[in-house]
Design a protein around this motif. Structure first.
Motif, PDB file in Angstrom:
ATOM      1  N   LYS A 125       0.986   1.591  -1.845  1.00  0.00           N
ATOM      2  CA  LYS A 125       0.724   0.151  -1.795  1.00  0.00           C
ATOM      3  C   LYS A 125       0.672  -0.446  -3.202  1.00  0.00           C
ATOM      4  O   LYS A 125       1.209  -1.525  -3.447  1.00  0.00           O
ATOM      5  CB  LYS A 125      -0.581  -0.119  -1.051  1.00  0.00           C
ATOM      6  N   ASP A 126       0.057   0.282  -4.140  1.00  0.00           N
ATOM      7  CA  ASP A 126       0.010  -0.198  -5.526  1.00  0.00           C
ATOM      8  C   ASP A 126       1.418  -0.314  -6.107  1.00  0.00           C
ATOM      9  O   ASP A 126       1.732  -1.260  -6.818  1.00  0.00           O
ATOM     10  CB  ASP A 126      -0.820   0.741  -6.405  1.00  0.00           C
TER      11      ASP A 126
ATOM     12  N   VAL B  36       0.209   8.016   9.063  1.00  0.00           N
ATOM     13  CA  VAL B  36       1.513   8.591   8.758  1.00  0.00           C
ATOM     14  C   VAL B  36       1.592   8.842   7.257  1.00  0.00           C
ATOM     15  O   VAL B  36       1.150   8.022   6.461  1.00  0.00           O
ATOM     16  CB  VAL B  36       2.660   7.635   9.189  1.00  0.00           C
ATOM     17  N   GLN B  37       2.165   9.975   6.886  1.00  0.00           N
ATOM     18  CA  GLN B  37       2.312  10.319   5.475  1.00  0.00           C
ATOM     19  C   GLN B  37       3.310   9.376   4.801  1.00  0.00           C
ATOM     20  O   GLN B  37       4.392   9.135   5.329  1.00  0.00           O
ATOM     21  CB  GLN B  37       2.796  11.760   5.366  1.00  0.00           C
ATOM     22  N   ALA B  38       2.937   8.851   3.628  1.00  0.00           N
ATOM     23  CA  ALA B  38       3.822   7.950   2.882  1.00  0.00           C
ATOM     24  C   ALA B  38       4.998   8.749   2.323  1.00  0.00           C
ATOM     25  O   ALA B  38       4.813   9.800   1.726  1.00  0.00           O
ATOM     26  CB  ALA B  38       3.056   7.277   1.754  1.00  0.00           C
ATOM     27  N   ARG B  39       6.227   8.232   2.532  1.00  0.00           N
ATOM     28  CA  ARG B  39       7.436   8.921   2.070  1.00  0.00           C
ATOM     29  C   ARG B  39       8.425   7.900   1.540  1.00  0.00           C
ATOM     30  O   ARG B  39       8.482   6.776   2.016  1.00  0.00           O
ATOM     31  CB  ARG B  39       8.113   9.688   3.204  1.00  0.00           C
TER      32      ARG B  39
ATOM     33  N   ASN C 205      -0.803   9.752  -1.592  1.00  0.00           N
ATOM     34  CA  ASN C 205      -1.852   9.841  -2.612  1.00  0.00           C
ATOM     35  C   ASN C 205      -1.322   9.852  -4.042  1.00  0.00           C
ATOM     36  O   ASN C 205      -1.968  10.382  -4.943  1.00  0.00           O
ATOM     37  CB  ASN C 205      -2.730  11.072  -2.372  1.00  0.00           C
ATOM     38  N   MET C 206      -0.139   9.298  -4.277  1.00  0.00           N
ATOM     39  CA  MET C 206       0.405   9.191  -5.632  1.00  0.00           C
ATOM     40  C   MET C 206       0.057   7.830  -6.231  1.00  0.00           C
ATOM     41  O   MET C 206      -0.068   6.848  -5.512  1.00  0.00           O
ATOM     42  CB  MET C 206       1.932   9.342  -5.628  1.00  0.00           C
TER      43      MET C 206
ATOM     44  N   ASP D  81       2.760   4.815 -10.824  1.00  0.00           N
ATOM     45  CA  ASP D  81       3.667   5.433 -11.790  1.00  0.00           C
ATOM     46  C   ASP D  81       4.314   6.694 -11.231  1.00  0.00           C
ATOM     47  O   ASP D  81       5.491   6.962 -11.472  1.00  0.00           O
ATOM     48  CB  ASP D  81       2.935   5.766 -13.094  1.00  0.00           C
ATOM     49  N   GLN D  82       3.565   7.475 -10.478  1.00  0.00           N
ATOM     50  CA  GLN D  82       4.118   8.687  -9.870  1.00  0.00           C
ATOM     51  C   GLN D  82       5.167   8.325  -8.807  1.00  0.00           C
ATOM     52  O   GLN D  82       6.181   9.004  -8.679  1.00  0.00           O
ATOM     53  CB  GLN D  82       3.005   9.536  -9.254  1.00  0.00           C
ATOM     54  N   VAL D  83       4.922   7.267  -8.052  1.00  0.00           N
ATOM     55  CA  VAL D  83       5.895   6.813  -7.060  1.00  0.00           C
ATOM     56  C   VAL D  83       7.172   6.356  -7.765  1.00  0.00           C
ATOM     57  O   VAL D  83       8.280   6.676  -7.333  1.00  0.00           O
ATOM     58  CB  VAL D  83       5.322   5.683  -6.172  1.00  0.00           C
ATOM     59  N   ALA D  84       7.029   5.633  -8.880  1.00  0.00           N
ATOM     60  CA  ALA D  84       8.200   5.187  -9.645  1.00  0.00           C
ATOM     61  C   ALA D  84       9.012   6.384 -10.129  1.00  0.00           C
ATOM     62  O   ALA D  84      10.247   6.370 -10.072  1.00  0.00           O
ATOM     63  CB  ALA D  84       7.757   4.323 -10.823  1.00  0.00           C
TER      64      ALA D  84
END
Length: 67
Positions: A2-3, A29-32, A49-50, A53-56
């Motif tokens: 979400k961030d 549901v697990q975010a993917r 749970n990232m 910055d980790q998602v980017a």
């Protein structure tokens, strides 16, 4: 996740206006992240749970690793 959406969606969409992005909110549901490449090839990575910055970084990895 979400961030990441709150911080990066607008700039990502402005830089890639024709790039299709689908965001679905769902509890339990697990975010993917999913990437669909030419010839129907798909790849995904868990971003549960990232940080933003980790998602980017995960998104950049998917983009760079297209088959």
């Amino acid at each position: 996740m979400k961030d990441f959406v709150e911080q990066h969606y607008v700039s990502l969409k402005k830089a890639n206006p024709d790039f299709p992005i689908l965001i679905r909110e769902c509890s339990g549901v697990q975010a993917r992240l999913w990437a669909r490449y030419n010839l129907g090839k798909e790849s995904s990575v868990s971003v549960d749970n990232m940080s933003a910055d980790q998602v980017a970084t995960a998104l950049q990895t998917l983009v760079q690793s297209k088959p």
